[in-house]
Design a protein around this motif. Structure first.
Motif, PDB file in Angstrom:
ATOM      1  N   ALA A 316       0.830  -1.203   0.000  1.00  0.00           N
ATOM      2  CA  ALA A 316       0.000   0.000   0.000  1.00  0.00           C
ATOM      3  C   ALA A 316       0.865   1.254   0.000  1.00  0.00           C
ATOM      4  O   ALA A 316       0.553   2.252  -0.656  1.00  0.00           O
ATOM      5  N   LYS A 317       1.972   1.195   0.746  1.00  0.00           N
ATOM      6  CA  LYS A 317       2.901   2.332   0.752  1.00  0.00           C
ATOM      7  C   LYS A 317       3.465   2.571  -0.646  1.00  0.00           C
ATOM      8  O   LYS A 317       3.513   3.694  -1.148  1.00  0.00           O
ATOM      9  N   ASP A 318       3.876   1.489  -1.314  1.00  0.00           N
ATOM     10  CA  ASP A 318       4.412   1.617  -2.669  1.00  0.00           C
ATOM     11  C   ASP A 318       3.345   2.130  -3.638  1.00  0.00           C
ATOM     12  O   ASP A 318       3.631   2.967  -4.501  1.00  0.00           O
ATOM     13  N   ALA A 319       2.130   1.618  -3.503  1.00  0.00           N
ATOM     14  CA  ALA A 319       1.049   2.034  -4.393  1.00  0.00           C
ATOM     15  C   ALA A 319       0.724   3.513  -4.209  1.00  0.00           C
ATOM     16  O   ALA A 319       0.522   4.247  -5.181  1.00  0.00           O
ATOM     17  N   LEU A 330      -6.937   4.563  -2.022  1.00  0.00           N
ATOM     18  CA  LEU A 330      -7.669   3.292  -2.010  1.00  0.00           C
ATOM     19  C   LEU A 330      -6.772   2.158  -1.532  1.00  0.00           C
ATOM     20  O   LEU A 330      -7.229   1.241  -0.841  1.00  0.00           O
ATOM     21  N   ALA A 331      -5.488   2.222  -1.869  1.00  0.00           N
ATOM     22  CA  ALA A 331      -4.562   1.196  -1.395  1.00  0.00           C
ATOM     23  C   ALA A 331      -4.422   1.258   0.124  1.00  0.00           C
ATOM     24  O   ALA A 331      -4.277   0.218   0.787  1.00  0.00           O
ATOM     25  N   ILE A 332      -4.466   2.469   0.686  1.00  0.00           N
ATOM     26  CA  ILE A 332      -4.408   2.610   2.153  1.00  0.00           C
ATOM     27  C   ILE A 332      -5.656   1.991   2.778  1.00  0.00           C
ATOM     28  O   ILE A 332      -5.586   1.292   3.791  1.00  0.00           O
ATOM     29  N   VAL A 333      -6.793   2.240   2.161  1.00  0.00           N
ATOM     30  CA  VAL A 333      -8.049   1.647   2.648  1.00  0.00           C
ATOM     31  C   VAL A 333      -7.965   0.124   2.603  1.00  0.00           C
ATOM     32  O   VAL A 333      -8.372  -0.563   3.547  1.00  0.00           O
ATOM     33  N   GLN A 334      -7.416  -0.413   1.502  1.00  0.00           N
ATOM     34  CA  GLN A 334      -7.292  -1.866   1.380  1.00  0.00           C
ATOM     35  C   GLN A 334      -6.425  -2.430   2.493  1.00  0.00           C
ATOM     36  O   GLN A 334      -6.766  -3.451   3.125  1.00  0.00           O
ATOM     37  N   ALA A 335      -5.300  -1.791   2.749  1.00  0.00           N
ATOM     38  CA  ALA A 335      -4.414  -2.265   3.821  1.00  0.00           C
ATOM     39  C   ALA A 335      -5.100  -2.177   5.173  1.00  0.00           C
ATOM     40  O   ALA A 335      -4.959  -3.074   6.020  1.00  0.00           O
ATOM     41  N   CYS A 336      -5.827  -1.100   5.393  1.00  0.00           N
ATOM     42  CA  CYS A 336      -6.552  -0.917   6.661  1.00  0.00           C
ATOM     43  C   CYS A 336      -7.562  -2.044   6.863  1.00  0.00           C
ATOM     44  O   CYS A 336      -7.632  -2.656   7.933  1.00  0.00           O
ATOM     45  N   LEU A 337      -8.337  -2.346   5.826  1.00  0.00           N
ATOM     46  CA  LEU A 337      -9.345  -3.395   5.939  1.00  0.00           C
ATOM     47  C   LEU A 337      -8.698  -4.770   6.098  1.00  0.00           C
ATOM     48  O   LEU A 337      -9.214  -5.624   6.830  1.00  0.00           O
ATOM     49  N   TYR A 338      -7.564  -4.988   5.425  1.00  0.00           N
ATOM     50  CA  TYR A 338      -6.867  -6.261   5.582  1.00  0.00           C
ATOM     51  C   TYR A 338      -6.427  -6.452   7.028  1.00  0.00           C
ATOM     52  O   TYR A 338      -6.620  -7.512   7.630  1.00  0.00           O
ATOM     53  N   CYS A 339      -5.844  -5.405   7.610  1.00  0.00           N
ATOM     54  CA  CYS A 339      -5.378  -5.501   9.002  1.00  0.00           C
ATOM     55  C   CYS A 339      -6.539  -5.689   9.965  1.00  0.00           C
ATOM     56  O   CYS A 339      -6.437  -6.443  10.938  1.00  0.00           O
ATOM     57  N   ALA A 340      -7.646  -5.003   9.711  1.00  0.00           N
ATOM     58  CA  ALA A 340      -8.791  -5.100  10.616  1.00  0.00           C
ATOM     59  C   ALA A 340      -9.393  -6.499  10.611  1.00  0.00           C
ATOM     60  O   ALA A 340      -9.898  -6.975  11.632  1.00  0.00           O
ATOM     61  N   THR A 341      -9.356  -7.170   9.451  1.00  0.00           N
ATOM     62  CA  THR A 341     -10.008  -8.473   9.330  1.00  0.00           C
ATOM     63  C   THR A 341      -9.022  -9.643   9.477  1.00  0.00           C
ATOM     64  O   THR A 341      -9.426 -10.802   9.401  1.00  0.00           O
ATOM     65  N   ALA A 342      -7.754  -9.364   9.685  1.00  0.00           N
ATOM     66  CA  ALA A 342      -6.751 -10.428   9.843  1.00  0.00           C
ATOM     67  C   ALA A 342      -6.798 -11.013  11.251  1.00  0.00           C
ATOM     68  O   ALA A 342      -7.213 -10.343  12.200  1.00  0.00           O
TER      69      ALA A 342
END
Length: 466
Positions: A316-319, A330-342
């Motif tokens: 997400a940082k690279d994106a 949107l990449a930050i949002v994706q990373a946030c949701l991944y961490c929340a649901t992991a």
């Protein structure tokens, strides 16, 4: 109540009501004239509140009023002076310096000699530096002034401990929907009904974000516009701007929201996590700061329960760096949701702390000689590398050797949880521990057998001699 009821320019008066011009701003004309008229802070101004009790006793203590903008800090200070018959003097830390403070204290000393006590109100008191804050101490201690400071920042961080120890901290609450509605009703009693539909009126209150001063300013704009017909919510949003959220990147709001984001992620709530992420980004937070916190979270609170979380955050940082805003968000949002649901585990974090603590406490213990490299003949002669077992040649690819210093028994730092990928890690560690235990027993038996055989041989030899 609205905080704009006073100017930022230093003022002095008795604290009693003064005539308000008909052409004064709406907020000034609606200024409360008694503590009972202050809206939204009844937990302080009511009979059982700290301020209510002080007024009833007729004696004020120095205090720090801490709360968001537009909640009534200045109004309360002025009304307190009037309630107990004190002289009111106001200065702003934004526009005042040491000379202004000296002048204020000299005037307070003079008035005290004449029997008149002074309430010194200092707006934005957190903007004074530490030395300036210390300058208040002798005058507060000997009662030259009763200090009332107003701040939007957390006093724990913004004010000297010495000053805090001499003043009560009273927390003003953000004005809720009901309080803002009551404030708007006062405006309509004075100026007439606002040119808004009921839904638009509710939208206007919501747009104030708890700030009474902002709400009255918006209402005055609507009155002055002489609109031909009431506005609906869409028309209102076109005509007026929403209040910009209070958010200082290096102050309390910043730390409150990142704390809320981190704990929402840890609590596996993707909806709340996304909300706080949005709060920060829409308020202007630096996206790379948020990404740094997500990367940290992936290691601290997820770890090996889902090793891909760290990869997601770095991607997400690279994106974001590749795309920029707004596409990269949107990449930050994706990373946030991944961490929340992991799946979550802080086993790596706990292991780091425990291992670092042990390393500090045990100093310079040498590793066991068998796992030290021996590139020279001298090192071989003194035992470096002697007896090392090459794991790839051992059964199951596992030798079960001891790798701890001779003076330090084996320690357990990392204890994986039964969640996510770490469940597999735990199975591996348990399997290796089982093999290690079996091979340690086998080695002990072999050593015992060898010792027994040696003893028997020695006895036999002695008997033969006899």
């Amino acid at each position: 109540m609205a905080d704009l009821f006073e100017s930022d320019v230093p003022q002095e008066n008795s604290g009693r009501d003064e005539a308000v011009r008909d052409d004064a701003p709406l907020a000034d004309r609606l200024r409360p004239r008694a503590l009972s008229e202050v809206i939204g802070q009844e937990h302080l101004t009511g009979q059982e509140g700290a301020i209510g009790r002080m007024v009833a006793a007729g004696k004020l203590a120095s205090m720090i009023l801490w709360g968001p903008p537009g909640t009534g800090k200045t109004s309360i200070a002025r009304l307190l002076a009037a309630s107990v018959g004190m002289r009111f003097q106001s200065i702003s830390a934004v526009f005042s310096g040491v000379a202004d403070l000296k002048k204020a204290f000299a005037e307070a000393d003079k008035m005290a000699a004449a029997g008149q006590k002074t309430l010194l109100f200092v707006d934005e008191i957190h903007r004074f530096n530490r030395a300036q804050q210390d300058g208040f101490l002798p005058f507060v201690e000997r009662g030259t002034v009763t200090l009332i400071g107003a701040t939007t920042e957390n006093p724990s961080f913004a004010l000297n401990a010495a000053l805090l120890s001499r003043a009560q901290v009273l927390i003003l609450e953000r004005l809720g929907h009901e309080a803002l509605g009551a404030l708007l009703a006062r405006a309509e009693d004075l100026e007439g009904a606002l040119p808004l539909t009921d839904d638009a009126r509710a939208a206007l209150i919501a747009s104030a974000d708890g700030d009474g001063r902002f709400l009255l300013g918006q209402a005055e704009t609507l009155y002055n516009a002489n609109l031909p017909e009431p506005l609906d919510p869409k028309g209102l949003s076109t005509f007026l701007q929403r209040r910009v959220a209070v958010y200082d990147k290096d102050r309390d709001g910043h730390y409150n929201l990142i704390s809320a984001l981190h704990k929402s992620l840890r609590g596996s709530d993707p909806q709340a996590s996304l909300y706080y992420l949005a709060r920060m980004l829409t308020a202007g937070e630096e996206p790379l700061y948020v990404l740094r916190r997500l990367v940290r979270f992936a290691s601290e609170d997820i770890g090996l329960a889902d090793p891909a979380a760290l990869t997601q955050c770095l991607a997400a940082k690279d994106a974001y760096q590749f795309l920029g805003s707004p596409e990269g968000e949107l990449a930050i949002v994706q990373a946030c949701l991944y961490c929340a649901t992991a799946p979550k585990s802080n086993a790596a974090y706990a292991a780091q702390k425990a291992a670092f603590k042990s390393a500090r406490e045990t100093g310079s213990l040498m590793p066991p000689a068998n796992i030290l490299n021996a590139p020279t003949a001298l090192m071989k002669d003194i035992g470096y590398g002697a007896g090392y077992s090459y794991d790839h040649e051992a059964e199951d690819g596992f030798s079960g050797d001891n790798y701890w210093p001779d003076e330090l028994p084996p320690q357990t730092f990392y204890e994986p949880v039964e969640r996510g990928f770490e469940r597999k890690v735990k199975e591996r560690i348990d399997y290796w521990n089982k093999l290690r235990g079996e091979r340690a027993s086998s080695s002990s038996e072999a050593v015992g057998h060898k010792n027994t055989s040696s003893s028997s041989e020695a006895v036999g030899h002695n008997n033969a001699r006899v």
